[in-house]
Design an enzyme around this catalytic site. Structure first.
Site, PDB file in Angstrom:
ATOM      1  N   LYS A   1      -0.922   4.867   4.958  1.00 42.70           N
ATOM      2  CA  LYS A   1      -1.826   3.931   5.622  1.00 42.70           C
ATOM      3  C   LYS A   1      -1.384   3.734   7.077  1.00 42.70           C
ATOM      4  O   LYS A   1      -0.200   3.561   7.343  1.00 42.70           O
ATOM      5  CB  LYS A   1      -1.796   2.603   4.874  1.00 42.70           C
ATOM      6  CG  LYS A   1      -2.824   1.594   5.322  1.00 42.70           C
ATOM      7  CD  LYS A   1      -2.807   0.384   4.394  1.00 42.70           C
ATOM      8  CE  LYS A   1      -3.786  -0.676   4.877  1.00 42.70           C
ATOM      9  NZ  LYS A   1      -5.169  -0.165   4.963  1.00 42.70           N
TER      10      LYS A   1
ATOM     11  N   HIS B   1       0.828  -1.201   0.000  1.00 45.74           N
ATOM     12  CA  HIS B   1       0.000   0.000   0.000  1.00 45.74           C
ATOM     13  C   HIS B   1       0.865   1.255   0.000  1.00 45.74           C
ATOM     14  O   HIS B   1       2.058   1.201   0.282  1.00 45.74           O
ATOM     15  CB  HIS B   1      -0.905   0.018   1.236  1.00 45.74           C
ATOM     16  CG  HIS B   1      -2.052  -0.937   1.158  1.00 45.74           C
ATOM     17  ND1 HIS B   1      -1.936  -2.272   1.490  1.00 45.74           N
ATOM     18  CD2 HIS B   1      -3.348  -0.767   0.765  1.00 45.74           C
ATOM     19  CE1 HIS B   1      -3.110  -2.877   1.310  1.00 45.74           C
ATOM     20  NE2 HIS B   1      -3.980  -1.995   0.874  1.00 45.74           N
TER      21      HIS B   1
END
Lengths: 247, 247, 247, 247
Positions: free
Chosen positions: A136, A132
């Site tokens: 995050k 990701h």
């Protein structure tokens, strides 16, 4: 099919409205957001409602829909067992009405998880990598944890042996996190969006199942699939996968 | 389970013998190759035979096994419809006997093809890449062609639209080969063994299913799965996948 | 070019002998292993020796080669600074002789590490994934550690900022091991051999450099490259990369 | 550094303006688009101009910049040899001024091409796969063609042998397009953006270099790198790579 959208001016709701308008078999008849009158759903004779609102208001929205015989496809989060029980109770008095609560509308993600769990008992080893963007906050991702739990459950049901791992020396963290005996590795790299890979291996071969989500609109086909199918599934359904006619 | 191997001294047969001996629930009771007496199967009371021999001799082998009530798991190639009909006829007289004819024993390859076909109707686009060592004579590979055919059939059954492709200018061959409307791309690179990737894509997301076969022994788990299950499937079965209890 | 091999009957040495015989410009003139007389190198007029033996005997071998004016390409491990100093001293008395000590002869691995380090300062994020069979004892692999150290050094020299990572909650190990500020993830999956991937990312894009080593013979082209070049590099060289004429 | 942007209200120009404002060492002093007065560049004392306009106007823009001693970083397309010759002539009269013409500002793409060309002579086989959204009109992509040409040139210079390929039977197009002897495969899949992979292989190993461009803003770091370096490179430069201090 006449569709109303609740949370119509939110990021997700905006895309849902656009998709409902673009599809040949659905018509957007009501766009409702905070401050608007929910009665618009009735006046516009909506058959199905899509709800991407907020945990604080979603139960009121659903009570209204069920009472008025409108099916609902819900992407709003925060459903615990007591909420699901409440929905069951309301639906008992509205026999024809269907409600779908889905934590994930990405068909790619749903298939990845399903295939990974199905394949897991056929291989000696299974590991999960999720990748990701670096903004995050949690690692591993919720989807990766859920995938690992599904893999572990499938192997438990099949009586699979523990996975081989001869590691005796190394650096802390090198082998990732342990989720029910399944190793999960989380990468955070600028430029990435949301990606996951499940690697399964046995003697002389590996099978890799990868999902790349590159754009928010990846959930819209799943929402439309829910809209099209919810009327044929009266009562409460959790998870879009039971609507998908796979294989 | 008492297992005999026909073609026991061939490349594949040697690995099969080794795998049968190594597994805890199978016992190698007969190793037969050209020049040996096939009666050894009966004398050793083999329950199941694995046949990796040659199209010229496999039918004689199977007539012998069926006549003697021995189940068979067959990786030898060359089965056309008339041979399958012949097997059906022989098996009609031996009601308890099972014969499995499988073109591919790699569980990874079987799952890749199955998952690709299952997922294909849920996405706008599907393409296949196969990657092999440069000594291979055919392009695309037989597995890639078969995968594309399965994808095309699944989409036909589901009424999927043709895939989008705005290509108007380009070089010949750039978009690969067309197999029933599915694009297939073949790479030949030294150092590779046998690899295949199916890429499926819809709005904002892709799902990729990849199989890497790095060593000949990748077929042995599939052979053992066939050996364990064939007695419970009397009659003729084509393809290992119907024996795999998936999902 | 006349080549002798020391450790000629070992796993690696056997492949080296085969490669030397197969190449059009090298000739295998002596195969020496434990118990054989090393004088065979002189009698056969070997110009270059390849040594894949053991830390216990390699220094004696090299003293002999240097004294007899034979160049050496060495894959045997265990060279610390004091051994390198000793080689330097011996080579000072043999001005035309070249010795190459290389920890890794895989050209793919060498290029992967080099490119990763060169590219690292141009991106916000860099992480390393290494994937191996589950019989490996150490995690992460030595190559992955070395790669991470090279990346960290390149970023330090360029004054790169620390990598972004907003992780605040999670499971232990999810973000991998920390090697000089570079995250390294180790997977152990049956069916894999030796693989490594470096993922570099900046705004809107990623660059991935991956090395797959599928067979032991992947080091032979590097050994031959060393054999061909060592005579032109008198004195001591550490690392094959300085022999490769890259870009 | 005082920066002006020409084409400031276009898709790309808008992102450039944003990036120039966000960077700590650059200041946006003029935003000019069609209909605006280009004299704003002089009044605002811009030191460097970024031009993402149109082939029809870019030469007038550059004549103005050079005449006024303003350096230029140009992403506008359409530069043939006669235009480059014209720029050389103008720059001859403005000795301190630098102009950078770059067909590609993505640092990831530039490094991918460079590394692929550098590595190509060390491997037996090299092939290129490019993957894009299905609305793209040309196949293969311009970047893939350019990459293949660079690989072919590097192998020609190194005297590399032709690549091995035993394909004798198959389907038309299965082996991709032939660009100077390098095979190039183009995939068109919904959900993809712009991706390219170069696979290089030799005995027992492969090296893969992959670039994923997921968002238009991937070119902004390259534009800023050009802005920072152009003043130190008087005269005409074609290609951002000569500004990047690689390894």
């Amino acid at each position: 099919m006449r569709v109303g959208v609740l949370g119509a001016r939110g990021k997700v709701g905006t895309e849902v409205c656009r998709a409902v308008e673009a599809a040949p078999d659905t018509e957007l008849v009501a766009s409702v957001d905070a401050g608007d009158d929910i009665e618009a759903l009735v006046h516009s004779r909506a058959q199905v409602v899509v709800d991407f609102t907020h945990p604080d208001v979603v139960m009121d929205n659903l009570r209204f829909c069920i009472a008025n015989g409108i099916h609902a496809v819900v992407g709003t989060t925060g459903f615990d067992q007591s909420r699901l029980d409440q929905l069951d109770a309301w639906l008992a008095d509205a026999p024809g009405v269907g409600v779908l609560i889905a934590p994930n509308f990405s068909i790619g993600a749903i298939l990845m998880m399903r295939f990974a769990a199905q394949a897991a008992p056929f291989f000696e080893s299974v590991e999960v990598i999720e990748l990701h963007h670096p903004d995050k906050a949690d690692a591993p991702s919720g989807t990766a944890r859920r995938t690992a739990e599904m893999i572990a459950a499938a192997r438990r049901d099949a009586g699979s042996a523990p996975m081989p791992d001869a590691t005796t020396t190394g650096l802390e963290g090198a082998r990732g996190a342990d989720v029910d005996g399944v190793r999960v590795h989380g990468l955070r790299v600028r430029g990435l969006v949301a990606h996951q890979e499940v690697i399964l291996g046995g003697a002389g071969e590996t099978l890799t199942i990868r999902h790349d989500s590159l754009d928010r609109i990846s959930f819209t086909p799943g929402v439309l699939a829910g809209v099209r199918a919810v009327a044929d599934h009266p009562g409460l359904t959790v998870g879009l996968d039971s609507f998908l006619d796979i294989g």
